[in-house]
Scaffold this motif. Structure first.
Motif, PDB file in Angstrom:
ATOM      1  N   ALA A  71       0.876  -1.175   0.000  1.00 41.83           N
ATOM      2  CA  ALA A  71       0.000   0.000   0.000  1.00 41.83           C
ATOM      3  C   ALA A  71       0.906   1.216   0.000  1.00 41.83           C
ATOM      4  O   ALA A  71       1.469   1.589   1.037  1.00 41.83           O
ATOM      5  CB  ALA A  71      -0.918  -0.010   1.219  1.00 41.83           C
ATOM      6  N   VAL A  93      -4.596   3.400   5.552  1.00 40.36           N
ATOM      7  CA  VAL A  93      -4.285   2.255   6.410  1.00 40.36           C
ATOM      8  C   VAL A  93      -4.054   2.703   7.848  1.00 40.36           C
ATOM      9  O   VAL A  93      -4.590   2.108   8.790  1.00 40.36           O
ATOM     10  CB  VAL A  93      -3.048   1.499   5.878  1.00 40.36           C
ATOM     11  CG1 VAL A  93      -2.631   0.405   6.859  1.00 40.36           C
ATOM     12  CG2 VAL A  93      -3.353   0.879   4.513  1.00 40.36           C
ATOM     13  N   ASN A 101      -7.370   3.830   9.536  1.00 47.31           N
ATOM     14  CA  ASN A 101      -8.082   2.589   9.878  1.00 47.31           C
ATOM     15  C   ASN A 101      -9.457   2.880  10.481  1.00 47.31           C
ATOM     16  O   ASN A 101      -9.829   2.335  11.529  1.00 47.31           O
ATOM     17  CB  ASN A 101      -7.236   1.770  10.857  1.00 47.31           C
ATOM     18  CG  ASN A 101      -7.600   0.302  10.889  1.00 47.31           C
ATOM     19  OD1 ASN A 101      -8.300  -0.202  10.003  1.00 47.31           O
ATOM     20  ND2 ASN A 101      -7.130  -0.396  11.902  1.00 47.31           N
ATOM     21  N   PHE A 155      -8.052  -3.210   9.619  1.00 46.11           N
ATOM     22  CA  PHE A 155      -6.678  -3.710   9.594  1.00 46.11           C
ATOM     23  C   PHE A 155      -6.147  -3.899  11.014  1.00 46.11           C
ATOM     24  O   PHE A 155      -6.233  -2.999  11.852  1.00 46.11           O
ATOM     25  CB  PHE A 155      -5.769  -2.736   8.828  1.00 46.11           C
ATOM     26  CG  PHE A 155      -6.211  -2.512   7.413  1.00 46.11           C
ATOM     27  CD1 PHE A 155      -6.043  -3.493   6.441  1.00 46.11           C
ATOM     28  CD2 PHE A 155      -6.828  -1.321   7.049  1.00 46.11           C
ATOM     29  CE1 PHE A 155      -6.467  -3.291   5.142  1.00 46.11           C
ATOM     30  CE2 PHE A 155      -7.252  -1.103   5.748  1.00 46.11           C
ATOM     31  CZ  PHE A 155      -7.079  -2.087   4.788  1.00 46.11           C
ATOM     32  N   ARG A 204       0.256  -4.695   8.417  1.00 42.67           N
ATOM     33  CA  ARG A 204      -1.121  -4.814   8.871  1.00 42.67           C
ATOM     34  C   ARG A 204      -1.732  -6.062   8.218  1.00 42.67           C
ATOM     35  O   ARG A 204      -1.172  -6.610   7.267  1.00 42.67           O
ATOM     36  CB  ARG A 204      -1.965  -3.585   8.485  1.00 42.67           C
ATOM     37  CG  ARG A 204      -1.507  -2.267   9.077  1.00 42.67           C
ATOM     38  CD  ARG A 204      -1.748  -2.173  10.569  1.00 42.67           C
ATOM     39  NE  ARG A 204      -1.500  -0.828  11.077  1.00 42.67           N
ATOM     40  CZ  ARG A 204      -0.324  -0.395  11.502  1.00 42.67           C
ATOM     41  NH1 ARG A 204       0.736  -1.200  11.456  1.00 42.67           N
ATOM     42  NH2 ARG A 204      -0.185   0.838  11.965  1.00 42.67           N
ATOM     43  N   LEU A 213      -9.540  -0.654  -0.370  1.00 47.49           N
ATOM     44  CA  LEU A 213      -8.508   0.318  -0.063  1.00 47.49           C
ATOM     45  C   LEU A 213      -8.255   1.127  -1.323  1.00 47.49           C
ATOM     46  O   LEU A 213      -7.836   0.573  -2.348  1.00 47.49           O
ATOM     47  CB  LEU A 213      -7.231  -0.387   0.400  1.00 47.49           C
ATOM     48  CG  LEU A 213      -6.060   0.489   0.829  1.00 47.49           C
ATOM     49  CD1 LEU A 213      -6.452   1.403   1.981  1.00 47.49           C
ATOM     50  CD2 LEU A 213      -4.871  -0.378   1.235  1.00 47.49           C
ATOM     51  N   VAL A 255      -0.977  -6.480   4.511  1.00 49.18           N
ATOM     52  CA  VAL A 255      -0.823  -5.193   3.834  1.00 49.18           C
ATOM     53  C   VAL A 255       0.401  -4.502   4.427  1.00 49.18           C
ATOM     54  O   VAL A 255       0.519  -4.380   5.646  1.00 49.18           O
ATOM     55  CB  VAL A 255      -2.077  -4.307   4.022  1.00 49.18           C
ATOM     56  CG1 VAL A 255      -1.876  -2.945   3.388  1.00 49.18           C
ATOM     57  CG2 VAL A 255      -3.305  -5.002   3.427  1.00 49.18           C
ATOM     58  N   THR A 258       2.556  -1.019   4.443  1.00 46.36           N
ATOM     59  CA  THR A 258       2.728   0.384   4.060  1.00 46.36           C
ATOM     60  C   THR A 258       4.213   0.726   4.130  1.00 46.36           C
ATOM     61  O   THR A 258       4.958   0.170   4.939  1.00 46.36           O
ATOM     62  CB  THR A 258       1.956   1.325   4.994  1.00 46.36           C
ATOM     63  OG1 THR A 258       2.458   1.182   6.331  1.00 46.36           O
ATOM     64  CG2 THR A 258       0.478   1.017   4.975  1.00 46.36           C
TER      65      THR A 258
END
Length: 493
Positions: free
Chosen positions: A103, A112, A115, A120, A371, A379, A390, A392
């Motif tokens: 992401a 993210v 949230n 997540f 996550r 998303l 996921v 980031t």
């Protein structure tokens, strides 16, 4: 018989093989050329439900078995930024270490970290560091996390931080005076400052003044180092005497130490963080159990010293490479002088804030965050199935020319008025994470860095090991300079 995870074994071999050395650099350049020229076969990772209007996430597997790990070990955020340019904000990377949807970019980071629908969780960290830092604040979710964070916040109030500064200053002053000596050739900054931050953590967190209980402090610090490194183990089962097993044994050493000391800490009124956590309560009078205190102390000790070590190492390099900024910091420190430090004095070191932020931007200690989707969700308009990991990468936001002027240049003034480049997007600058899990100890870390670097610059001028020196990093976890970051220390008086 030991159970060997073939992917992890191959990853370790790949990492060793492609770590830059004079012998491997020519071969590595050829491999990188082939990697850059390769168009990996793509596939659809997430087919969205019919009629949902969501987009499918594409992905690829990279090289057989080892995926994109070579590029990540070598390029770190630069490689991830290339992926963002090529594939957009969401892209699936199949990996033997942790297959995940990347992401990428500030909008994905914000979605993210915010949230808002609690889609997540932190469970993606479990296979990475779960056995060693179970119960740590970063590994907790939702209501449980907020409950623990409210109590722990008592350890990071301004009043508590005021008490920690004198301890940090005492250790830093003693270590820099006795253990750091001028070296015209190769003073290895990274291992030296890592040892210093562990000494600071021993006093501030555990209440062991520097120079006392040296055997015990050494044992505890070694246990922290072993536990932290165990996440990179090849054999992912507790088989003696291998790294995973050593990490679990080290965790037990830490558990035994903290458990045996809790009674004394609960009876004391000491100002170290261990004692504070033993007495901390939220507004409803709720406090931590003994087991919870143990878990939090183990995680906090790890998180506190590794991130500060990374930031000060980056800062030392850029100050040596940019002496005009070193001169500005030293002039600011001269106005404070050699007297005892407190929060008020450290707050006057405003140029230090700019340099610290720029160092965090250029080499983010924790460049990624994990996550896991707890349910089917979307998303940025893409479909994310339940159970998807996921990742980031806030660190790539720090390198984007659309957010930062000449992002590869060390330029602390970008954080000052009137430029304020960090305000172009809410997540243009996110070295401490964001949302509910934003680093609870970030102010403590900044005070520690200011204290150490103030004392260091009062004693030494920092110079590069040789003209044009540029560090190379291993990005297998937190970025670490492969050569230990040699810095020349010259006495200033």
């Amino acid at each position: 018989m030991a159970t060997i995870s073939t992917p992890h074994y191959l990853l370790d071999q790949a990492k060793r093989r492609f770590t830059p050395t004079p012998n491997t650099l020519p071969g590595m350049a050829a491999v990188e050329k082939r990697l850059k020229e390769k168009d990996w076969d793509q596939f659809v990772f997430s087919e969205p439900p019919a009629g949902s209007g969501l987009k499918a996430i594409m992905g690829d597997s990279g090289l057989p078995i080892i995926g994109h790990m070579i590029e990540i070990f070598r390029g770190g955020p630069e490689f991830i930024l290339d992926m963002y340019r090529k594939h957009g904000p969401l892209y699936f990377a199949d990996s033997p270490a942790l297959s995940a949807v990347m992401a990428l970019g500030p909008d994905a980071t914000q979605a993210v970290f915010s949230n808002r629908n609690k889609d997540f969780s932190q469970r993606a960290w479990d296979p990475v560091i779960g056995p060693f830092f179970e119960g740590g604040l970063m590994l907790l979710d939702f209501d449980e996390h907020m409950f623990h964070r409210r109590i722990m916040q008592e350890a990071f109030t301004r009043t508590r931080l005021t008490g920690y500064v004198s301890h940090i200053d005492s250790v830093a002053t003693q270590v820099l005076a006795n253990d750091w000596v001028a070296d015209d050739a190769r003073f290895l900054f990274h291992p030296a400052v890592k040892e210093l931050t562990l000494d600071i953590a021993s006093e501030v967190f555990m209440g062991h003044p520097a120079g006392t209980d040296r055997k015990l402090v050494t044992t505890i610090n070694q246990a922290f180092t072993t536990t932290t490194r165990a996440g990179n183990a090849v054999v992912r089962t507790p088989v003696p005497p291998l790294a995973w097993w050593r990490g679990i044994q080290a965790r037990k050493t830490l558990e035994d130490y903290f458990s045996s000391s809790i009674g004394e800490k609960r009876r004391s009124e000491s100002t170290d963080m261990f004692s504070v956590l033993c007495h901390a309560q939220d507004e409803d009078g709720q406090s931590f159990t003994d087991d919870q205190i143990v878990s939090h102390m183990i995680f906090l000790m790890m998180a506190a010293h590794d991130t500060s070590t990374s930031t000060m190492t980056t800062m030392a390099y850029h100050l040596a490479a940019n002496p005009q900024w070193q001169d500005e910091l030293r002039a600011e420190s001269d106005r404070i002088g050699d007297g005892p430090l407190d929060i008020e004095a450290l707050e006057k070191l405003e140029t230090y804030d700019l340099v610290i932020n720029e160092s965090l931007r250029m080499m983010t200690p924790l460049p990624f965050n994990f996550r896991q989707a707890v349910r089917d969700t979307d998303l940025l308009g893409y479909f994310i199935p339940a159970g998807t990991n996921v990742v980031t990468w806030p660190s790539i936001n720090h390198l984007m020319p659309e957010l930062w002027t000449d992002p590869k240049r060390f330029d602390p003034a970008r954080f000052a008025e009137p430029r304020n480049e960090h305000k172009k997007h809410r997540y243009a600058f996110a070295p401490f994470g964001g949302g509910a899990h934003k680093c609870i100890g970030m102010v403590f870390g900044q005070l520690e860095i200011k204290t150490v670097m103030h004392r260091l610059l009062r004693r030494y001028r920092l110079e590069l090991a040789h003209p044009g020196y540029t560090p190379r990093y291993d990005y297998g976890g937190m970025p670490v300079p492969i050569d230990g970051m040699p810095i020349v220390l010259r006495p200033v008086r």
